[in-house]
Design a protein around this motif. Structure first.
Motif, PDB file in Angstrom:
ATOM      1  N   MET A   1      71.072  38.449  45.964  1.00 34.40           N
ATOM      2  CA  MET A   1      69.819  38.278  44.978  1.00 34.40           C
ATOM      3  C   MET A   1      70.128  38.313  43.620  1.00 34.40           C
ATOM      4  SD  MET A   1      66.607  40.604  45.584  1.00 34.40           S
ATOM      5  CE  MET A   1      66.625  40.612  47.240  1.00 34.40           C
ATOM      6  N   SER A   2      69.517  37.702  42.647  1.00 37.76           N
ATOM      7  CA  SER A   2      69.841  37.750  41.131  1.00 37.76           C
ATOM      8  C   SER A   2      69.301  38.795  40.753  1.00 37.76           C
ATOM      9  CB  SER A   2      69.380  36.497  40.541  1.00 37.76           C
ATOM     10  OG  SER A   2      67.804  36.975  40.174  1.00 37.76           O
ATOM     11  N   SER A   3      69.552  39.234  39.399  1.00 42.63           N
ATOM     12  CA  SER A   3      69.552  40.444  38.782  1.00 42.63           C
ATOM     13  C   SER A   3      67.930  40.331  38.415  1.00 42.63           C
ATOM     14  CB  SER A   3      70.125  40.701  37.772  1.00 42.63           C
ATOM     15  OG  SER A   3      70.005  39.669  36.702  1.00 42.63           O
ATOM     16  N   ASN A   4      67.242  39.270  38.381  1.00 52.01           N
ATOM     17  CA  ASN A   4      66.037  39.051  38.093  1.00 52.01           C
ATOM     18  C   ASN A   4      65.316  38.560  39.339  1.00 52.01           C
ATOM     19  OD1 ASN A   4      65.914  40.000  35.450  1.00 52.01           O
ATOM     20  ND2 ASN A   4      66.523  38.414  34.783  1.00 52.01           N
ATOM     21  N   PRO A   5      65.008  39.372  40.324  1.00 51.16           N
ATOM     22  CA  PRO A   5      64.519  38.666  41.393  1.00 51.16           C
ATOM     23  C   PRO A   5      63.042  38.139  41.168  1.00 51.16           C
ATOM     24  CG  PRO A   5      64.475  41.041  41.748  1.00 51.16           C
ATOM     25  CD  PRO A   5      65.164  40.737  40.503  1.00 51.16           C
ATOM     26  N   LEU A   6      62.854  37.097  42.175  1.00 51.51           N
ATOM     27  CA  LEU A   6      61.432  36.488  42.100  1.00 51.51           C
ATOM     28  C   LEU A   6      60.505  37.245  43.164  1.00 51.51           C
ATOM     29  CD1 LEU A   6      61.758  32.537  42.287  1.00 51.51           C
ATOM     30  CD2 LEU A   6      60.760  33.942  40.365  1.00 51.51           C
ATOM     31  N   ILE A   7      59.404  37.754  42.342  1.00 50.83           N
ATOM     32  CA  ILE A   7      58.398  38.605  43.036  1.00 50.83           C
ATOM     33  C   ILE A   7      56.900  37.777  43.312  1.00 50.83           C
ATOM     34  CG2 ILE A   7      57.292  40.840  43.884  1.00 50.83           C
ATOM     35  CD1 ILE A   7      60.407  40.964  43.385  1.00 50.83           C
ATOM     36  N   LEU A   8      56.420  37.474  44.367  1.00 52.91           N
ATOM     37  CA  LEU A   8      55.071  36.871  44.295  1.00 52.91           C
ATOM     38  C   LEU A   8      53.949  38.134  44.862  1.00 52.91           C
ATOM     39  CD1 LEU A   8      54.032  33.746  45.692  1.00 52.91           C
ATOM     40  CD2 LEU A   8      52.606  35.841  46.789  1.00 52.91           C
ATOM     41  N   GLY A   9      53.142  38.258  44.033  1.00 56.74           N
ATOM     42  CA  GLY A   9      52.135  39.400  44.160  1.00 56.74           C
ATOM     43  C   GLY A   9      50.677  38.708  44.471  1.00 56.74           C
ATOM     44  N   ILE A  10      49.964  39.516  45.534  1.00 55.73           N
ATOM     45  CA  ILE A  10      48.850  39.061  45.907  1.00 55.73           C
ATOM     46  C   ILE A  10      47.712  40.125  45.529  1.00 55.73           C
ATOM     47  CG2 ILE A  10      47.590  38.349  47.817  1.00 55.73           C
ATOM     48  CD1 ILE A  10      50.031  37.232  49.026  1.00 55.73           C
ATOM     49  N   GLU A  11      46.636  39.960  44.864  1.00 57.12           N
ATOM     50  CA  GLU A  11      45.601  40.941  44.709  1.00 57.12           C
ATOM     51  C   GLU A  11      44.209  40.386  45.168  1.00 57.12           C
ATOM     52  OE1 GLU A  11      44.645  43.677  43.277  1.00 57.12           O
ATOM     53  OE2 GLU A  11      42.542  42.861  43.225  1.00 57.12           O
ATOM     54  N   THR A  12      43.693  41.068  46.124  1.00 52.52           N
ATOM     55  CA  THR A  12      42.400  40.595  46.534  1.00 52.52           C
ATOM     56  C   THR A  12      41.574  41.953  46.865  1.00 52.52           C
ATOM     57  OG1 THR A  12      43.166  40.816  48.874  1.00 52.52           O
ATOM     58  CG2 THR A  12      43.129  38.670  48.012  1.00 52.52           C
ATOM     59  N   SER A  13      41.565  42.778  45.908  1.00 49.21           N
ATOM     60  CA  SER A  13      40.983  44.225  46.039  1.00 49.21           C
ATOM     61  C   SER A  13      39.319  44.090  46.145  1.00 49.21           C
ATOM     62  CB  SER A  13      41.480  45.328  45.189  1.00 49.21           C
ATOM     63  OG  SER A  13      41.264  45.041  43.921  1.00 49.21           O
ATOM     64  N   CYS A  14      39.029  43.198  44.802  1.00 50.31           N
ATOM     65  CA  CYS A  14      37.359  43.042  44.855  1.00 50.31           C
ATOM     66  C   CYS A  14      37.040  41.573  44.747  1.00 50.31           C
ATOM     67  CB  CYS A  14      37.380  43.705  43.466  1.00 50.31           C
ATOM     68  SG  CYS A  14      35.769  43.940  43.122  1.00 50.31           S
ATOM     69  N   ASP A  15      36.484  41.189  43.594  1.00 52.77           N
ATOM     70  CA  ASP A  15      36.335  39.664  43.719  1.00 52.77           C
ATOM     71  C   ASP A  15      37.206  38.707  43.343  1.00 52.77           C
ATOM     72  OD1 ASP A  15      35.637  40.812  40.980  1.00 52.77           O
ATOM     73  OD2 ASP A  15      35.372  38.897  40.545  1.00 52.77           O
ATOM     74  N   GLU A  16      38.487  39.118  42.702  1.00 46.57           N
ATOM     75  CA  GLU A  16      39.367  38.195  42.221  1.00 46.57           C
ATOM     76  C   GLU A  16      40.452  37.717  43.388  1.00 46.57           C
ATOM     77  OE1 GLU A  16      38.884  40.680  40.276  1.00 46.57           O
ATOM     78  OE2 GLU A  16      38.230  40.219  38.351  1.00 46.57           O
ATOM     79  N   THR A  17      40.648  36.412  43.915  1.00 46.48           N
ATOM     80  CA  THR A  17      41.793  36.083  44.536  1.00 46.48           C
ATOM     81  C   THR A  17      42.901  35.592  43.579  1.00 46.48           C
ATOM     82  OG1 THR A  17      39.946  34.992  46.223  1.00 46.48           O
ATOM     83  CG2 THR A  17      42.386  34.515  46.304  1.00 46.48           C
ATOM     84  N   ALA A  18      44.060  36.434  43.592  1.00 43.93           N
ATOM     85  CA  ALA A  18      44.689  36.300  42.449  1.00 43.93           C
ATOM     86  C   ALA A  18      46.408  36.413  42.922  1.00 43.93           C
ATOM     87  CB  ALA A  18      44.519  37.480  41.529  1.00 43.93           C
ATOM     88  N   VAL A  19      47.096  35.346  42.578  1.00 44.11           N
ATOM     89  CA  VAL A  19      48.477  35.352  42.772  1.00 44.11           C
ATOM     90  C   VAL A  19      49.478  35.402  41.575  1.00 44.11           C
ATOM     91  CG1 VAL A  19      50.262  34.313  43.932  1.00 44.11           C
ATOM     92  CG2 VAL A  19      48.227  34.243  45.115  1.00 44.11           C
ATOM     93  N   GLY A  20      50.263  36.424  41.261  1.00 44.45           N
ATOM     94  CA  GLY A  20      51.121  36.121  40.270  1.00 44.45           C
ATOM     95  C   GLY A  20      52.600  36.184  40.598  1.00 44.45           C
ATOM     96  N   ILE A  21      53.402  35.644  39.975  1.00 43.66           N
ATOM     97  CA  ILE A  21      54.814  35.541  40.158  1.00 43.66           C
ATOM     98  C   ILE A  21      55.606  36.065  38.940  1.00 43.66           C
ATOM     99  CG2 ILE A  21      56.696  33.799  40.698  1.00 43.66           C
ATOM    100  CD1 ILE A  21      54.949  32.199  42.055  1.00 43.66           C
ATOM    101  N   VAL A  22      56.665  36.915  39.337  1.00 49.09           N
ATOM    102  CA  VAL A  22      57.552  37.410  38.064  1.00 49.09           C
ATOM    103  C   VAL A  22      58.904  37.324  38.361  1.00 49.09           C
ATOM    104  CG1 VAL A  22      55.624  38.978  37.430  1.00 49.09           C
ATOM    105  CG2 VAL A  22      57.564  39.937  38.948  1.00 49.09           C
ATOM    106  N   SER A  23      59.659  37.039  37.432  1.00 47.64           N
ATOM    107  CA  SER A  23      61.169  37.043  37.632  1.00 47.64           C
ATOM    108  C   SER A  23      61.497  38.478  36.858  1.00 47.64           C
ATOM    109  CB  SER A  23      61.648  35.841  37.030  1.00 47.64           C
ATOM    110  OG  SER A  23      63.141  35.905  36.923  1.00 47.64           O
ATOM    111  N   GLY A  24      61.860  39.336  37.860  1.00 48.50           N
ATOM    112  CA  GLY A  24      62.409  40.577  37.003  1.00 48.50           C
ATOM    113  C   GLY A  24      60.946  41.252  36.206  1.00 48.50           C
ATOM    114  N   ARG A  25      61.129  41.195  34.858  1.00 47.50           N
ATOM    115  CA  ARG A  25      60.096  41.624  34.227  1.00 47.50           C
ATOM    116  C   ARG A  25      59.138  40.389  33.465  1.00 47.50           C
ATOM    117  NH1 ARG A  25      62.013  47.321  31.541  1.00 47.50           N
ATOM    118  NH2 ARG A  25      59.978  47.200  30.182  1.00 47.50           N
ATOM    119  N   LYS A  26      59.948  39.399  33.810  1.00 47.56           N
ATOM    120  CA  LYS A  26      59.084  37.999  33.192  1.00 47.56           C
ATOM    121  C   LYS A  26      58.073  37.416  33.887  1.00 47.56           C
ATOM    122  CE  LYS A  26      60.778  33.794  30.897  1.00 47.56           C
ATOM    123  NZ  LYS A  26      61.225  32.693  31.381  1.00 47.56           N
ATOM    124  N   LEU A  27      56.784  37.271  33.242  1.00 39.18           N
ATOM    125  CA  LEU A  27      55.651  36.500  34.023  1.00 39.18           C
ATOM    126  C   LEU A  27      55.942  35.111  34.164  1.00 39.18           C
ATOM    127  CD1 LEU A  27      52.874  36.905  35.010  1.00 39.18           C
ATOM    128  CD2 LEU A  27      51.958  36.663  32.698  1.00 39.18           C
TER     129      LEU A  27
END
Ligand code: KG4
Ligand code: ZN
Length: 345
Positions: A1-27
């Motif tokens: 794995m690189s030092s800036n791993p790719l993370i896919l984040g899923i948010e559905t706690s309320c009304d937003e269906t939302a997906v974000g992808i970050v590489s380390g701390r980069k959006l």
């Protein structure tokens, strides 16, 4: 794995269906669909309607996020998903999607706390070190003051609302004034042409007698009643003045208590996040008061303050880079969980 791993984040706690992808701390990507238009006739979020919208939008939102980040699903190193707090039927859709992806890709998954994620989003796209901070998380579902010693492992709840959340108060007052839903942005806009000192609305739980038990707790129900009474007794009220005075009362209380928490804990850093942190008056007053008090203020850009998937990915990224064990497949979401548990075990 690189030092800036790719993370896919899923948010559905309320009304937003939302997906974000970050590489380390980069959006890299932040795709958000809101089912708000489907709730508008009801004047508030209807859980069943929100859950169905998540189900319908999930695949598309993931695909668009991957496209926007210019990465393939197979490039993803880990999944993060909001596991609570929130509407249980909505959380279940996101958690099921996240677990399905983790299983199919054979990648780790982190179930994350929504409140901690609201704070973690501040780590994106800036190189300021994460250090102990006080956090004010204010939205439609929560209003909390937290002491964050470590975002992935050590968060203490100092105070929370004992009735309505701050965003809920904005939404209810907007409805009383016939402004529409959600009320926060509408009041924010209306207040721009109003006089915030024209009406002196009450500041809940700020009296000396409140200092023992409710030092860092909030109450907005008295404010709501006061505005409602004012509207009923003042037939020719100026809407902009009411909006500005109400907004001032909320911003004043939120900041008084947050700054007192900084001073009392000896922590000279304050993060303000959650949907209400998009409020222009709260942001302006926060700059003023933090400067006076010698506190470093961090407020993510408004689009990252309201619910989004990038904040979830940001917390997952911190967990992965800290070498923390993933949550393991098969964990269940929970509607009411303490921010003292930033990650699901
Ligand atoms: O964080 P969020 O998107 O969802 C929850 O977790 O609840 O916050 C939504 C809330 C709503 O109550 C909305 O009225 C409020 O944030 N909000 C605002 C503003 N923008 C959104 N409140 C005041 N001023 C704003 N500009
Ligand atoms: Zn939120």
């Amino acid at each position: 794995m690189s030092s800036n791993p790719l993370i896919l984040g899923i948010e559905t706690s309320c009304d937003e269906t939302a997906v974000g992808i970050v590489s380390g701390r980069k959006l890299l990507a932040n795709i958000i669909y809101s089912s708000i238009p489907e709730h508008q006739n009801f004047g508030g979020i209807v859980p069943e309607v929100a859950a169905r919208a998540h189900l319908e939008k999930m695949d598309q939102t993931i695909s668009e996020a991957l496209k926007s980040a210019k990465v393939e699903l197979s490039d993803i190193d880990a999944i993060a998903v909001t596991a609570g707090p929130g509407l249980i039927s909505s959380l279940m859709i996101g958690v099921a999607a996240g677990e399905g992806l983790a299983l199919a890709l054979d990648k780790p998954i982190y179930g994350v706390n929504h409140l901690a994620a609201h704070i973690a989003v501040d780590t994106l796209n800036n190189d300021r070190p994460i250090r102990p901070t006080i956090a004010l998380v204010v939205s439609g579902g929560h209003s909390s003051i937290l002491q964050v010693n470590d975002l992935t492992s050590d968060i203490k709840l100092l105070g929370r609302t004992i009735d309505d959340a701050a965003g809920e108060a904005f939404d209810k007052i907007a409805r009383l004034m016939g402004l529409g839903f959600p009320g926060g942005p509408l009041i924010d806009n209306e207040a721009k042409s109003g006089d915030s000192s024209s009406i002196n609305f009450p500041r809940g739980l700020t009296q000396p007698k409140d200092q023992a038990v409710h030092r860092f707790n909030f109450s907005f129900s008295g404010l709501k009643t006061a505005v409602s009474r004012y509207l009923a007794q003042t037939p020719n009220y100026r809407r902009a003045d009411v909006a500005a005075s109400f907004q001032e009362a909320i911003a004043d209380v939120l900041l008084r208590k947050s700054i007192a928490a900084c001073q009392e804990s000896g922590i000279d850093s304050l993060v303000i996040s959650g949907g209400v942190a998009a409020n222009s008056r709260l942001r302006a007053l926060a700059i003023e008061r933090c400067e006076q008090a010698g506190i470093e203020l961090r407020t993510p850009p408004p689009i990252l303050c309201t619910d989004n998937g990038a904040m979830v990915a940001a917390l997952g990224s911190l967990a992965l880079s800290a070498g923390l064990a993933p949550s393991g497949l098969g964990f269940a979401p929970a509607s009411d969980t303490s921010p003292a548990e930033p990650l699901w075990r």
